[in-house]
Motif scaffolding. Structure first.
Motif, PDB file in Angstrom:
ATOM      1  N   MET A  22     -77.682  85.103  38.134  1.00 30.03           N
ATOM      2  CA  MET A  22     -77.323  84.098  37.106  1.00 30.03           C
ATOM      3  C   MET A  22     -75.840  83.409  37.362  1.00 30.03           C
ATOM      4  N   ILE A  23     -76.085  82.523  38.460  1.00 25.68           N
ATOM      5  CA  ILE A  23     -75.078  81.830  39.087  1.00 25.68           C
ATOM      6  C   ILE A  23     -74.266  80.730  38.246  1.00 25.68           C
ATOM      7  N   ARG A  24     -75.091  80.290  37.206  1.00 28.47           N
ATOM      8  CA  ARG A  24     -74.786  79.294  36.341  1.00 28.47           C
ATOM      9  C   ARG A  24     -73.704  79.961  35.280  1.00 28.47           C
ATOM     10  N   ASN A  25     -74.329  81.073  34.763  1.00 31.35           N
ATOM     11  CA  ASN A  25     -73.385  81.676  33.714  1.00 31.35           C
ATOM     12  C   ASN A  25     -71.996  82.512  34.283  1.00 31.35           C
ATOM     13  N   ARG A  26     -72.338  82.968  35.694  1.00 36.48           N
ATOM     14  CA  ARG A  26     -71.199  83.500  36.509  1.00 36.48           C
ATOM     15  C   ARG A  26     -70.078  82.527  36.463  1.00 36.48           C
TER      16      ARG A  26
END
Length: 244
Positions: free
Chosen positions: A170-174
């Protein structure tokens, strides 16, 4: 079945509008989605629409309307049956109330209700859209409540918990929650640390992620206002001018 499907498709279009920071367009979609959800007589589909309604109202900074939407969520039949939905309704309510100065105690009560409901939620098959609401997301949403209440230390604590448990893919959320961490640190006067955290968020910044960019811009504004003379802070302020 068709009414529910229509509500879900239109809700997805509304979320895309929210991601593009277009709350007016999102609201137009959601008014239609709510009609179809009502015709479907499906409590879960209706809850989904009201969740987006809350986000739309919050983006427009219409906090009384957001709170009213969260009240519908937490009193829905799906929330009465499933503590996970109840928790999401309560934490949305807490976020809205925290932005209304006279409702601080109500916000804290709602956050406590959200935590208790989340603890009661069991693992079970649920629709894809609500699977985002795991322990990492609960901590992230809790951090927004504490931030709105001015307790940036607790907000930072929650965000560290989020980043420790968020799935690796979940790169976007991270990136988004790392940016929020930098903002919480900056608001506590930890300018050098906030700068380093901002750099981390920028390195993982996904293309088109306006929410993360906007959060980093807010951090930058706090750093500028701090008047810090630290070289790394001044360097970051200068560098970020190119893309903020």
């Amino acid at each position: 079945m068709l009414h529910r499907l229509a509500a879900e498709v239109i809700s997805s279009a509304a979320f895309a509008s929210l991601d593009a920071r277009a709350p007016q367009r999102a609201r137009a979609h959601l008014d239609k989605a709510l009609t179809f959800a009502g015709l479907s007589r499906d409590s879960e589909a209706t809850f989904h629409v009201w969740n987006h309604m809350f986000l739309t109202s919050s983006m427009r900074e219409n906090h009384p309307e957001a709170v009213a939407g969260a009240e519908v969520m937490k009193r829905s039949s799906i929330a009465r049956r499933d503590p996970l939905y109840a928790s999401l309704g309560h934490v949305r309510n807490a976020n809205g109330l925290a932005r209304m100065p006279a409702r601080r105690s109500d916000a804290l009560r709602a956050l406590s209700d959200a935590e208790r409901a989340f603890a009661r939620a069991s693992d079970q098959q649920r629709p894809e859209w609500v699977r985002f609401y795991d322990s990492s997301e609960f901590d992230a949403l809790s951090s927004f409540v504490w931030s709105a209440l001015g307790d940036h230390g607790r907000a930072e604590y929650c965000l560290h918990r989020t980043l420790a448990s968020i799935p690796d893919d979940m790169i976007r959320n991270r990136a988004l929650y790392t940016a929020h961490l930098s903002l919480a640190q900056a608001r506590q006067g930890e300018c050098e640390l906030a700068t380093a955290t901002s750099r981390q968020a920028h390195l993982m910044l996904p293309s088109g992620s306006r929410r993360t960019v906007n959060t980093l811009a807010a951090t930058r504004n706090v750093l500028v206002a701090s008047g810090s003379n630290a070289p790394e802070v001044a360097e970051w302020i200068e560098e970020s001018t190119a893309w903020i």
